[in-house]
Scaffold this motif. Structure first.
Motif, mmCIF file in Angstrom:
data_model
loop_
_atom_site.group_PDB
_atom_site.id
_atom_site.type_symbol
_atom_site.label_atom_id
_atom_site.label_comp_id
_atom_site.label_asym_id
_atom_site.label_seq_id
_atom_site.Cartn_x
_atom_site.Cartn_y
_atom_site.Cartn_z
ATOM 1 N N LEU A 172 10.894 -1.938 -7.970
ATOM 2 C CA LEU A 172 10.704 -0.658 -7.296
ATOM 3 C C LEU A 172 9.227 -0.403 -7.026
ATOM 4 C CD1 LEU A 172 11.888 2.007 -6.254
ATOM 5 C CD2 LEU A 172 11.736 2.909 -8.589
ATOM 6 N N HIS A 173 8.394 -0.661 -8.028
ATOM 7 C CA HIS A 173 6.957 -0.446 -7.837
ATOM 8 C C HIS A 173 6.405 -1.350 -6.731
ATOM 9 C CE1 HIS A 173 2.707 0.081 -8.577
ATOM 10 N NE2 HIS A 173 2.589 -1.236 -8.667
ATOM 11 N N ALA A 174 6.848 -2.601 -6.699
ATOM 12 C CA ALA A 174 6.351 -3.525 -5.684
ATOM 13 C C ALA A 174 6.676 -3.033 -4.279
ATOM 14 C CB ALA A 174 6.946 -4.916 -5.913
ATOM 15 N N ALA A 175 7.869 -2.491 -4.090
ATOM 16 C CA ALA A 175 8.257 -1.987 -2.770
ATOM 17 C C ALA A 175 7.428 -0.778 -2.378
ATOM 18 C CB ALA A 175 9.742 -1.649 -2.774
ATOM 19 N N ARG A 176 7.205 0.124 -3.306
ATOM 20 C CA ARG A 176 6.424 1.328 -3.002
ATOM 21 C C ARG A 176 4.946 0.993 -2.830
ATOM 22 N NH1 ARG A 176 9.708 5.409 -7.112
ATOM 23 N NH2 ARG A 176 11.435 5.806 -5.665
ATOM 24 N N LYS A 177 4.474 0.035 -3.558
ATOM 25 C CA LYS A 177 3.082 -0.390 -3.390
ATOM 26 C C LYS A 177 2.870 -0.962 -1.999
ATOM 27 C CE LYS A 177 -0.317 -3.593 -5.374
ATOM 28 N NZ LYS A 177 -0.597 -4.543 -6.487
ATOM 29 N N LEU A 178 3.826 -1.771 -1.529
ATOM 30 C CA LEU A 178 3.730 -2.350 -0.193
ATOM 31 C C LEU A 178 3.719 -1.266 0.877
ATOM 32 C CD1 LEU A 178 3.687 -4.973 1.477
ATOM 33 C CD2 LEU A 178 6.208 -4.876 1.502
ATOM 34 N N ALA A 179 4.559 -0.237 0.677
ATOM 35 C CA ALA A 179 4.638 0.849 1.656
ATOM 36 C C ALA A 179 3.504 1.852 1.512
ATOM 37 C CB ALA A 179 5.978 1.570 1.514
ATOM 38 N N GLY A 180 2.860 1.877 0.336
ATOM 39 C CA GLY A 180 1.870 2.922 0.061
ATOM 40 C C GLY A 180 0.434 2.501 0.147
ATOM 41 N N GLY A 181 0.162 1.304 0.672
ATOM 42 C CA GLY A 181 -1.229 0.923 0.865
ATOM 43 C C GLY A 181 -1.761 -0.134 -0.063
ATOM 44 N N GLY A 182 -0.874 -0.862 -0.738
ATOM 45 C CA GLY A 182 -1.320 -1.970 -1.574
ATOM 46 C C GLY A 182 -2.077 -1.531 -2.803
ATOM 47 N N SER A 183 -3.240 -2.126 -3.044
ATOM 48 C CA SER A 183 -3.996 -1.840 -4.268
ATOM 49 C C SER A 183 -4.430 -0.385 -4.347
ATOM 50 C CB SER A 183 -5.220 -2.751 -4.349
ATOM 51 O OG SER A 183 -6.084 -2.544 -3.250
ATOM 52 N N ALA A 184 -4.615 0.264 -3.214
ATOM 53 C CA ALA A 184 -4.982 1.682 -3.224
ATOM 54 C C ALA A 184 -3.877 2.524 -3.859
ATOM 55 C CB ALA A 184 -5.267 2.167 -1.807
ATOM 56 N N TYR A 185 -2.624 2.090 -3.687
ATOM 57 C CA TYR A 185 -1.491 2.783 -4.294
ATOM 58 C C TYR A 185 -1.583 2.694 -5.820
ATOM 59 C CZ TYR A 185 3.408 3.861 -5.415
ATOM 60 O OH TYR A 185 4.564 4.391 -5.940
ATOM 61 N N ASP A 186 -1.873 1.489 -6.339
ATOM 62 C CA ASP A 186 -2.037 1.331 -7.784
ATOM 63 C C ASP A 186 -3.198 2.173 -8.298
ATOM 64 O OD1 ASP A 186 0.059 -0.382 -8.022
ATOM 65 O OD2 ASP A 186 -1.130 -2.203 -8.242
ATOM 66 N N ASP A 187 -4.292 2.188 -7.547
ATOM 67 C CA ASP A 187 -5.452 2.970 -7.975
ATOM 68 C C ASP A 187 -5.108 4.448 -8.102
ATOM 69 O OD1 ASP A 187 -6.873 0.639 -7.988
ATOM 70 O OD2 ASP A 187 -8.138 1.116 -6.269
ATOM 71 N N ARG A 188 -4.323 4.958 -7.165
ATOM 72 C CA ARG A 188 -3.942 6.378 -7.237
ATOM 73 C C ARG A 188 -3.130 6.660 -8.497
ATOM 74 N NH1 ARG A 188 -3.080 5.641 -1.575
ATOM 75 N NH2 ARG A 188 -0.817 5.457 -1.845
ATOM 76 N N ILE A 189 -2.232 5.763 -8.838
ATOM 77 C CA ILE A 189 -1.417 5.949 -10.039
ATOM 78 C C ILE A 189 -2.289 5.929 -11.288
ATOM 79 C CG2 ILE A 189 0.374 4.886 -11.479
ATOM 80 C CD1 ILE A 189 1.746 3.954 -8.933
#
Length: 905
Positions: A812-829
């Protein structure tokens, strides 16, 4: 007269073991303590915890917490020697060596309770007789001191008040709350002599915009308000909310994510309604059905449905039920430690967790805690609820006649996660066997009141031939679902029926594809993509079986609706309410089965870009407990916006970290604002705290990742330097347990207590109570403590995180990371998690604290998660220990001597 105590008292801690008997206390070895406990009943405080510390799981005896729960039901006490001493008006023991003698004195004090004014006297004698017959260890002593009442007493089922039906409440009037009026109400709530907070006044004025009349369909007045810790946002939104409720004649639902905030809100409403009697009618706390005591389940338990220790718990809960304010067993006035003293499933059996309520068919329907809360909330000004209940009620159309038009979502940064859980679909063994039991009822000779669908609707079946046939068809189709022992059959490769065959195929594919890595022995998952032949072959029969179940369930729902429309002669108001309840239960279960069918259609078919689908085998330490298929929305705020936000007229979403980890666009996306027809209003107020002088962040650079001895040593040294008062946060339960096991005895020798989530047999809420109560105690925990702890003052002065809280790399995280901007998505979390963890540290203006991150690999780009101006330094462990000791013991300003952090890791 209190009888002489024939039993010794035993106290075990990480510092040692002591026994008190005959006026003397002596320290004993673990072996001798076990021998004493095995040969004679001993008086202890929290038997499961004492047994764990002795390494003697079979420890049983006279637990003082059980005696306290009998003598003082619905009364709070921290379950520690000091907490019990304060609850009983006694001097607390000064050291571990004094505790055993204190337990004897506390026993005498509790047994003397009936000799004085005893508000909870009613019902005690009846309960004492029952507990004596059950061989409760305290039974003989309690039987001796509790006397028979002189007259017949009301007890429990005859004592509880009955709720009354009222006329439907008219729709709220279209009124507006002016900002100036909101500020005036705020002044009334805070008191004219209170400290002036410009940020709080501005916040109240901004929040008032959520209570203006709506100007367009599907376009509520949405206000997003980020208010830093210390602004006073609770009173800031209660001011306009209470004004609107008065002027409009409607209810405002205030929704939270944690039980701690629910309790805090309940306390704050005393400023609105000082009279407790008025407050009970104007402010109501609502939770899901599974939180409340079911009186029918309790009656069954008291009449023999429970045996042994579970029966003792039932009688202690019955004592509480006669004095509780609202019947809430989870986070209410039932001591959180009481159920943990008994076997785990006994408390759950006293609530309605399976949706088996018969509504008006229950003999206790008019006294039901759940029904009373539902009716009280229809007349209240403020309803304090939680995100999950708000979404369930909206999605399933519950209480549509009294559907709220105004919401306040506090802890709004959790809305995305709450929606993710609510609108997901799980076709698993555990879910299917629960549905099987709901339809078929008990399939063994076990005792209990559980009934199947046919038994619950027997009169309908006898009245309506078509309805009876639908019930019979549903019962027959439910036999295809997973049954008792399904996990064993899957492990042996011998599934029974189409659903178990599907689960076996899921299990096989998950094991074939999933990479265990460092998490070997723990959960496995893999994408539902390119399924193998076994899964494709099993999906068809499973879908056919589920369709065969769904059809009669839908048909039965329609027949029940027809029965209501035809209104037969025998259908009075209670019978109608029972049928309406059955329709609601059938409706959401049919919706669940429909979701399963949609998920199965994905097997071998095209992927739906709106959803993320995967297969899993859930395990804990190598033990499998569930297998299945899962579906989550890629963006769960879409269904949340459709079911909750769009029908509303005004919504305030607020949090101290609403934009944590991102910007306003990110915050809007996380709460569903882009799916509405009107742009939200934004408001931001910075915390009034002087973070640069109150707090400091230290990044420790010489604790190697994966080195458990070094990690444990770091925690121990930092806790000793701070003299306790430490909240330790972990991203993995295994590491938490390993660190606790290495340092608990070491800290005990320093006189510092250490408690741990997932280690101590105590619920999380009680662990926080214990931590808050002792300024020298420390607490280790995981995500629940990162987000839900409010411990202002000296009891929490150091927060230590084991490392950067990167999100777990799930499907689930991988799919949302792909849709949410990649590493920037992880940084926000990560930024959001760091901000939330730091937020535990400074809760009021006089707090001082240090935040320590045990990780050399912290990218500098993530450190803007901390408040502006807070000193952040990279240091060695030795330097961190010295800094913590100096700053927390001397009271120096946190901003002194801090260097700037530069560079990217």
């Amino acid at each position: 007269m209190v009888p002489a105590l024939p039993h010794p008292a035993l106290h075990a801690s990480h510092a040692g073991i002591w026994v008190a008997e005959g006026g003397a206390t002596r320290e004993v070895s673990r072996g001798e303590a076990i021998r004493i406990a095995a040969e004679t009943p001993v008086i202890v405080l929290n038997a499961p915890l004492t047994g764990q510390r002795l390494g003697y799981a079979e420890l049983s005896g006279l637990d003082l917490l059980e005696l306290f729960a009998f003598m003082h039901p619905a009364r709070f006490a921290v379950p520690t020697p000091g907490g019990l001493a304060r609850a009983l008006g006694m001097d607390a023991p000064e050291s571990d060596a004094d505790v055993a003698a204190f337990l004897l004195a506390a026993t005498e004090r509790l047994l003397a309770t009936p000799e004085g004014e005893w508000p909870e006297r009613e019902g005690a004698w009846t309960a004492a007789q029952s507990l004596f017959r059950l061989r409760w260890p305290w039974g003989p002593l309690v039987h001796h001191v509790v006397s028979r009442p002189q007259a017949n007493e009301k007890w429990l089922f005859s004592k509880l008040p009955e709720w009354e039906e009222t006329a439907p409440r008219p729709a709220p009037r279209a009124v507006a709350v002016e900002p100036g009026d909101a500020e005036a109400r705020l002044l009334t709530l805070t008191g004219r002599g209170a400290e002036q907070r410009p940020g709080q006044r501005a916040y109240a004025a901004a929040a008032a915009q959520a209570f203006a009349p709506r100007t367009g369909r599907d376009a509520p007045n949405l206000v997003l308000a980020e208010a830093g810790t210390g602004i006073g946002k609770t009173l800031g939104y209660l001011a306009p909310a209470s004004l609107w409720a008065e002027k409009a004649g409607g209810a405002v639902w205030v929704s939270t994510f944690t039980k701690a905030l629910q309790r805090q809100l309940g306390a704050e409403t005393a400023r609105l309604f000082p009279d407790p009697a008025v407050r009970r009618t104007r402010v109501v706390t609502r939770k899901g059905r599974e939180n409340y005591l079911c009186l029918l389940n309790l009656e069954d338990a008291l009449q023999g449905g429970f045996q042994g220790r579970a029966a003792v718990l039932a009688h202690l809960v019955a004592r509480w039920a006669a004095y509780t304010a609202d019947g809430d067993m989870v986070g209410g006035d039932l001591p959180g430690w009481l159920p943990t003293l008994f076997r785990r499933n006994a408390p759950a059996a006293l609530t309605d967790r399976r949706g088996e309520c018969v509504y008006a068919g229950c003999p206790h329907y008019r006294r039901c805690f759940i029904e009373r809360a539902a009716r009280a909330s229809a007349e209240a000004d403020l309803v304090i609820a939680n995100h999950a209940l708000v979404m369930v009620n909206a999605a399933r159309g519950r209480e549509s006649a009294t559907r709220p038009t105004r919401y306040v979502f506090d802890e709004g940064h959790h809305l995305h996660d709450a929606a993710d859980a609510m609108f997901s679909v799980h076709l698993t063994g555990a879910e299917t066997i629960e549905l099987r039991r709901w339809v078929l009822g008990p399939e063994s000779t076990g005792r209990g009141r559980r009934r199947g669908l046919a038994a619950r609707l027997s009169d309908v079946a006898s009245y309506d031939e078509e309805g009876g046939r639908a019930i019979a068809d549903a019962v027959e189709a439910a036999r295809a679902l997973a049954g008792d022992g399904w996990l064993g059959r899957l492990a042996e490769g011998q599934p029974f029926g189409p659903i178990e065959a599907l689960l076996a195929a899921v299990r096989g594919l998950a094991f074939a594809r999933a990479e265990g890595g460092d998490d070997a022995g723990y959960g496995l998952e893999t994408e539902l993509a390119e399924p193998d032949g076994a899964l494709l072959e099993a999906a068809g029969p499973a879908a056919h079986a589920l369709d065969a179940l769904l059809r009669p369930m839908v048909a039965l729902g329609r027949r029940l609706e027809a029965v209501l429309a035809e209104a037969p002669d025998w259908m009075d108001a209670p019978a109608r309410a029972r049928v309406e309840g059955a329709i609601a239960s059938l409706s959401w279960r049919a919706e669940m089965v429909g979701g399963w069918l949609a998920l199965l259609a994905r097997v071998g078919g095209p992927a739906d870009p709106d959803f993320v689908d995967w297969l899993s085998v859930d395990r804990v330490e190598g033990r499998e407990f569930d297998v299945g298929l899962h579906r989550h929305w890629l963006d769960p705020t879409r269904p949340f916006a459709e079911t909750v936000l769009k029908p509303a007229h005004g919504v305030l979403v607020t949090s101290a970290t609403l934009t944590g980890g991102g910007d306003w666009e990110t915050a809007e996306a996380r709460v569903g604002a882009p799916h509405l027809g009107r742009a939200p209003t934004r408001f931001e107020a910075a915390s009034p705290f002087d973070y640069p002088n109150q707090a400091q962040v230290l990044v420790v650079t010489d604790v190697k990742r994966g080195d458990l001895p070094a990690l444990a040593n770091a925690y121990a040294r930092l806790i000793v330097a701070a003299e306790g008062g430490t909240l330790g946060l972990f991203t993995a339960i295994r590491r938490l347990r390993a660190v606790h096991g290495r340092i608990a005895d070491r800290l005990a020798r320093e006189g510092l207590a250490l408690h741990a989530q997932h280690v101590d047999p105590i619920d999380t809420g009680t662990l926080v109570d214990i931590f808050r109560d002792d300024p020298h105690a420390s607490l280790l925990g995981t995500d629940a403590l990162r987000d839900g702890v409010d411990v202002p003052g000296h009891s929490l002065r150091l927060v230590v995180m084991e490392g950067v809280p990167w999100p777990k790399p799930t499907v689930l995280h991988a799919a949302r990371k792909l849709a949410g901007g990649g590493s920037a998505y992880d940084d926000r979390i990560v930024r959001a998690r760091l901000a939330q963890a730091f937020g535990r540290l400074i809760r009021r203006a006089d707090d001082r604290g240090v935040f320590v991150l045990l990780s050399a690999a912290v990218p500098s780009r993530l450190l803007d998660a901390f408040p502006p101006g807070v000193a952040v330094r990279r240091v060695t462990l030795d330097e961190a220990v010295a800094s913590v000791g100096a700053r927390l013991s001397s009271g120096l300003g946190m901003g002194q001597g801090a260097g700037e952090l530069t560079g990217e890791s």
